[in-house]
Design an enzyme around this catalytic site. Structure first.
Site, PDB file in Angstrom:
ATOM      1  N   GLU A 242       0.844  -1.201  -0.010  1.00 44.61           N
ATOM      2  CA  GLU A 242      -0.129   0.009  -0.104  1.00 44.61           C
ATOM      3  C   GLU A 242       0.833   1.176   0.095  1.00 44.61           C
ATOM      4  O   GLU A 242       0.575   2.193  -0.632  1.00 44.61           O
ATOM      5  CB  GLU A 242      -0.903   0.052   1.228  1.00 44.61           C
ATOM      6  CG  GLU A 242      -2.195  -0.871   0.881  1.00 44.61           C
ATOM      7  CD  GLU A 242      -2.758  -1.277   2.283  1.00 44.61           C
ATOM      8  OE1 GLU A 242      -3.842  -0.839   2.659  1.00 44.61           O
ATOM      9  OE2 GLU A 242      -2.256  -1.839   3.208  1.00 44.61           O
TER      10      GLU A 242
ATOM     11  N   ASP B 218      -2.432  -4.406   3.849  1.00 43.96           N
ATOM     12  CA  ASP B 218      -2.610  -4.903   5.040  1.00 43.96           C
ATOM     13  C   ASP B 218      -3.305  -6.041   5.434  1.00 43.96           C
ATOM     14  O   ASP B 218      -4.276  -6.257   4.936  1.00 43.96           O
ATOM     15  CB  ASP B 218      -3.260  -3.449   5.939  1.00 43.96           C
ATOM     16  CG  ASP B 218      -1.935  -2.620   5.876  1.00 43.96           C
ATOM     17  OD1 ASP B 218      -0.979  -2.524   5.677  1.00 43.96           O
ATOM     18  OD2 ASP B 218      -2.623  -1.379   6.466  1.00 43.96           O
TER      19      ASP B 218
ATOM     20  N   ASP C  63      -6.012  -6.958   6.962  1.00 43.68           N
ATOM     21  CA  ASP C  63      -7.315  -6.819   7.771  1.00 43.68           C
ATOM     22  C   ASP C  63      -8.276  -6.878   6.573  1.00 43.68           C
ATOM     23  O   ASP C  63      -8.062  -6.932   5.391  1.00 43.68           O
ATOM     24  CB  ASP C  63      -7.312  -5.399   8.593  1.00 43.68           C
ATOM     25  CG  ASP C  63      -6.944  -4.193   7.880  1.00 43.68           C
ATOM     26  OD1 ASP C  63      -6.643  -4.506   6.550  1.00 43.68           O
ATOM     27  OD2 ASP C  63      -6.644  -3.213   8.469  1.00 43.68           O
TER      28      ASP C  63
ATOM     29  N   GLU D 265     -10.141  -4.096   5.323  1.00 45.05           N
ATOM     30  CA  GLU D 265      -9.650  -2.950   4.228  1.00 45.05           C
ATOM     31  C   GLU D 265      -8.643  -3.538   3.386  1.00 45.05           C
ATOM     32  O   GLU D 265      -8.647  -3.346   2.113  1.00 45.05           O
ATOM     33  CB  GLU D 265      -9.603  -1.815   5.096  1.00 45.05           C
ATOM     34  CG  GLU D 265      -9.522  -0.534   4.306  1.00 45.05           C
ATOM     35  CD  GLU D 265      -9.470   0.631   4.740  1.00 45.05           C
ATOM     36  OE1 GLU D 265      -9.558   1.775   4.026  1.00 45.05           O
ATOM     37  OE2 GLU D 265      -9.236   0.689   6.054  1.00 45.05           O
TER      38      GLU D 265
ATOM     39  N   TYR E 268       1.701  -5.067  13.440  1.00 43.25           N
ATOM     40  CA  TYR E 268       0.262  -4.428  12.866  1.00 43.25           C
ATOM     41  C   TYR E 268      -0.635  -3.843  13.977  1.00 43.25           C
ATOM     42  O   TYR E 268      -0.755  -4.237  15.083  1.00 43.25           O
ATOM     43  CB  TYR E 268      -0.551  -5.180  12.256  1.00 43.25           C
ATOM     44  CG  TYR E 268      -1.393  -4.661  11.223  1.00 43.25           C
ATOM     45  CD1 TYR E 268      -1.171  -3.902  10.344  1.00 43.25           C
ATOM     46  CD2 TYR E 268      -3.139  -4.920  11.523  1.00 43.25           C
ATOM     47  CE1 TYR E 268      -2.072  -3.253   9.482  1.00 43.25           C
ATOM     48  CE2 TYR E 268      -3.667  -4.393  10.553  1.00 43.25           C
ATOM     49  CZ  TYR E 268      -3.457  -3.479   9.997  1.00 43.25           C
ATOM     50  OH  TYR E 268      -4.367  -2.786   8.856  1.00 43.25           O
TER      51      TYR E 268
ATOM     52  N   ARG F  21      -3.527  -2.271  13.901  1.00 36.58           N
ATOM     53  CA  ARG F  21      -4.978  -2.449  13.993  1.00 36.58           C
ATOM     54  C   ARG F  21      -5.410  -3.891  14.621  1.00 36.58           C
ATOM     55  O   ARG F  21      -5.605  -4.851  13.772  1.00 36.58           O
ATOM     56  CB  ARG F  21      -5.821  -2.061  12.750  1.00 36.58           C
ATOM     57  CG  ARG F  21      -5.475  -0.543  12.367  1.00 36.58           C
ATOM     58  CD  ARG F  21      -6.113  -0.258  10.945  1.00 36.58           C
ATOM     59  NE  ARG F  21      -5.799   1.233  10.423  1.00 36.58           N
ATOM     60  CZ  ARG F  21      -4.881   1.364  10.027  1.00 36.58           C
ATOM     61  NH1 ARG F  21      -3.926   0.574   9.521  1.00 36.58           N
ATOM     62  NH2 ARG F  21      -4.456   2.572   9.624  1.00 36.58           N
TER      63      ARG F  21
ATOM     64  N   HIS G  55      -5.116 -10.715  14.756  1.00 36.84           N
ATOM     65  CA  HIS G  55      -3.629 -10.523  15.019  1.00 36.84           C
ATOM     66  C   HIS G  55      -3.188 -10.228  16.471  1.00 36.84           C
ATOM     67  O   HIS G  55      -3.944 -10.337  17.207  1.00 36.84           O
ATOM     68  CB  HIS G  55      -3.287  -9.006  14.154  1.00 36.84           C
ATOM     69  CG  HIS G  55      -3.976  -8.692  13.106  1.00 36.84           C
ATOM     70  ND1 HIS G  55      -3.690  -9.457  12.119  1.00 36.84           N
ATOM     71  CD2 HIS G  55      -5.052  -8.035  12.875  1.00 36.84           C
ATOM     72  CE1 HIS G  55      -4.557  -8.797  11.066  1.00 36.84           C
ATOM     73  NE2 HIS G  55      -5.452  -8.050  11.527  1.00 36.84           N
TER      74      HIS G  55
END
Length: 684
Positions: free
Chosen positions: A9, A82, A84, A86, A294, A296, A339
């Site tokens: 990203e 990432d 997750d 999203e 990570y 989040r 995670h």
């Protein structure tokens, strides 16, 4: 020539990963999302089962062209966005935008950007997880349906440019409800009594507190009368040991809370800096490395390898007795546990080693994360608490002291909850006679609920299940940017605009602002992610009720529209009586002869009460940030101001002015405390 292509990203992430993979890999950044629903329209085909319509994001055409060239040259493509929902959705859209169907592509994820994690992810490459993609699609479609259906009503009723959101509206209501609680709060008077006692006149007296809390003045006077001149006797001594457990490692929510409390970081600042630490920063002699895992996550789980490395480090640096046996268990709401908790990627990289390498804010946040993780692997702290009770005429007073017997995890991390009390309580035994040097009484008032801070709002949202780790910061940023809420000295205050938006949302769309409803939606999104529910089922059940509420609101809003309020101020250009209008900054006076006469004036909303300082009118004012208060129209010559609405009634007890608190009147004096029922006006 590179035969493998890795798409991430961000450029920072690409730089960090590139050094792990060698010449046979090319690493390119997509700079986030490449496709989304159009901004100019709903972008959802409601007639055809709520199918979303995606387009290339404006400005991404050139970047996509570069990515397509790289795809043509590559034998294998790895989508490394990432780990997750999203990130999975971004990979899904990259497949469509780069026409990867039929090509040799795989999805890889890693919780930390380290050599082992990245290489392991390539060995364990997988297919796109469509359950994750669908959960993210459902969130985007739900939020788009809410925003694009309700926002036009806000434009029509209040002013253009406003927005309504599924999570932001629930968060705004939390803040508004808290403001209402604070405004309606009536302080209650209570008293405390301290006795300064000593066994020896040569020693400094020790403060003993009356053992009963929140005592009324009459009771306190009776106690003072009964113990006046009487000796005190040590009636009981309690010594106990208290263990303070080590904290859990950080989740997204707890990191935002602690960074706000200890570093004074806003939630969006915390997430921005944490993202930098995760993606990679330049370290002399090491290049670009990811310093934390990570960011989040709602899990407090730690990998076995990280746990083992941390405990070995603690044993070497502090001693075996400092190694703890922590259980990473977070109770309460549903935990996704996708995670690990947020931790340093390498426990050997202590903050001291990196202090000269990192900018100040990055260093402070890294130090917070590092120390919290290390503390979570350490032994509990142990306190010795001692309480001495002294009695006179059967009235108990007590004094306490505590000392750290073993600092444990507190050698690296303070919770700011335990404070050593240094009260001198040595040489006292049961039966010791004490003399009283002084009795000191103090007046207190109960305090209203605390205003929300960003940290407290995040904590509350997490407890209620509103939003998820990836949404807390963006939700708070949105309501601040829309000026529904302002931040002053960490506290969040509702503006006039925010109150108006919340009232309309609460009246017309009670389900949208309901915290239980919002939390239930989050639970349904989790079920989609787990493959237990088809994403369009949620949309099909949600939208018809929303559409019906919007239609009803349109009718009711049209029916309650009223003509402009006529003021008692004449236009000094044409003589017409000016009317009250609403603008981006609130009310103002305008000539009704517009466009022939364009005269405007500042609107002063008088409340019909004289200023207690100078006798002029009190008006409703706003701070520069938009918070409402009551001030004198004679400002700056008169500096009277009050956060609560003043009354024209005088306090019968002290003669001061009184303020309205719900259905009561309260004396504004901090030491008076007089309250009485308020007479309601006819129009209330």
């Amino acid at each position: 020539m590179a035969k493998n292509l890795v798409i991430v990203e961000s450029p920072a992430k690409a730089k960090t990963i590139k050094k792990f993979l060698g010449a046979s890999y090319d690493v390119i950044a997509s700079n986030g999302h490449v496709r989304d629903m159009p901004k100019s329209q709903m972008g959802i085909d409601i007639e055809h089962d709520y199918e979303p319509h995606y387009i290339t994001i404006r400005g991404k055409g050139e970047l996509l062209a570069q990515l397509r060239k790289a795809v043509k040259k590559a034998d294998k493509i790895y989508l490394a966005t990432d780990p997750d929902r999203e990130g999975e959705a971004i990979s899904y859209h990259l497949i469509a935008a780069l026409k990867l169907e039929g090509k040799n592509y795989k999805r890889i994820t890693f919780n930390e950007i380290t050599k082992n994690a990245v290489k392991s992810s390539i060995k364990n490459a997988r297919e796109i997880d469509m359950d994750l993609v669908d959960a993210q699609q459902a969130r985007r479609v739900l939020d788009r349906l809410v925003g694009y259906s309700i926002s036009p009503l806000l434009w029509e009723k209040i002013k253009r440019g406003l927005s309504a959101g599924r999570v932001q509206s629930a968060a705004l209501k939390l803040i508004c409800d808290r403001e209402d609680e604070i405004n309606a709060f009536i302080p209650e008077e209570y008293w405390s009594l301290d006795a300064y006692l000593s066994a020896n006149s040569a020693l400094k007296p020790v403060c003993f507190h009356y053992a009963k809390d929140k005592v009324k003045k009459e009771e306190l006077d009776q106690v003072k009368k009964e113990i006046d001149g009487k000796p005190f006797t040590v009636s009981e001594i309690k010594v106990s040991e208290k263990t303070k457990k080590q904290p859990l490692p950080f989740t997204t929510s707890t990191l935002q809370q602690e960074a706000g409390r200890k570093l004074n970081f806003a939630t969006n600042k915390t997430m921005r800096i944490a993202q930098q630490l995760y993606e990679g920063v330049e370290i002399k002699g090491m290049g670009s490395i990811g310093l934390i895992t990570y960011l989040r996550t709602d899990s407090t789980r730690i990998s076995e390898e990280a746990d083992k490395n941390a405990k070995e480090y603690i044993a070497h640096q502090f001693g075996e007795n400092y190694v703890g046996e922590a259980k990473d268990v977070k109770t309460g709401k549903k935990i996704q546990d996708a995670h690990e908790a947020i931790r340093p990627t390498n426990v050997e990289l202590s903050p001291v080693k990196l202090k000269e390498q990192l900018p100040r804010d990055q260093f402070r946040l890294y130090q917070l994360i590092y120390n919290r993780f290390l503390a979570s692997r350490m032994a509990p702290a142990v306190y010795e608490n001692k309480t001495v009770y002294a009695t006179a005429e059967e009235h108990k007073f007590k004094a306490s002291t505590s000392k750290v017997v073993f600092d444990g995890f507190m050698s690296v991390y303070s919770l700011d909850e335990e404070k050593e009390e240094k009260t001198r309580l040595t040489g006292l035994e049961k039966g010791t006679t004490l003399t009283c040097a002084e009795l000191e009484e103090k007046q207190h008032f109960t305090q209203p609920p605390a205003h929300y801070t960003e940290a407290l709002l995040v904590k509350t949202m997490e407890e209620l299940g509103i939003g998820r780790p990836s949404t807390y910061a963006s939700t708070i940023t949105t309501i601040l940017n829309r000026r529904y809420v302002i931040r002053e000295n960490k506290n969040l205050y509702v503006t006039e605009l925010g109150a108006a938006v919340n009232k309309m949302m609460s009246d017309a769309f009670p389900a949208i602002v309901d915290t239980e409803f919002t939390a239930n939606i989050e639970s349904l999104l989790d079920s989609i992610e787990e493959g237990k529910l088809e994403w369009k089922v949620v949309i099909r059940n949600f939208y018809p009720d929303l559409a019906e509420s919007v239609e009803k609101a349109k009718e009711s809003l049209e029916s309650v529209k009223i003509a402009d309020e006529v003021s008692d101020v004449p236009c000094d250009q044409c003589g017409r009586m000016m009317v009250v209008k609403y603008g981006p900054h609130g009310k103002f006076l305008a000539c009704p002869g517009f466009p022939e006469c364009r005269n405007t004036k500042t609107y002063y909303e008088k409340i019909g009460v004289a200023c207690p300082k100078c006798g002029k009118d009190i008006i409703l004012r706003k701070t520069k940030k938009g918070r409402l208060y009551y001030g004198c129209i004679g400002y700056p010559d008169c500096d009277f101001m009050s956060w609560s609405k003043p009354s024209d009634k005088k306090c019968p007890k002290c003669g001061g002015y009184m303020v309205e608190k719900g259905n009561k009147l309260l004396c504004a004096s901090e030491t008076c405390g007089y309250t009485c029922e308020r007479e309601k006006k006819e129009n209330e």
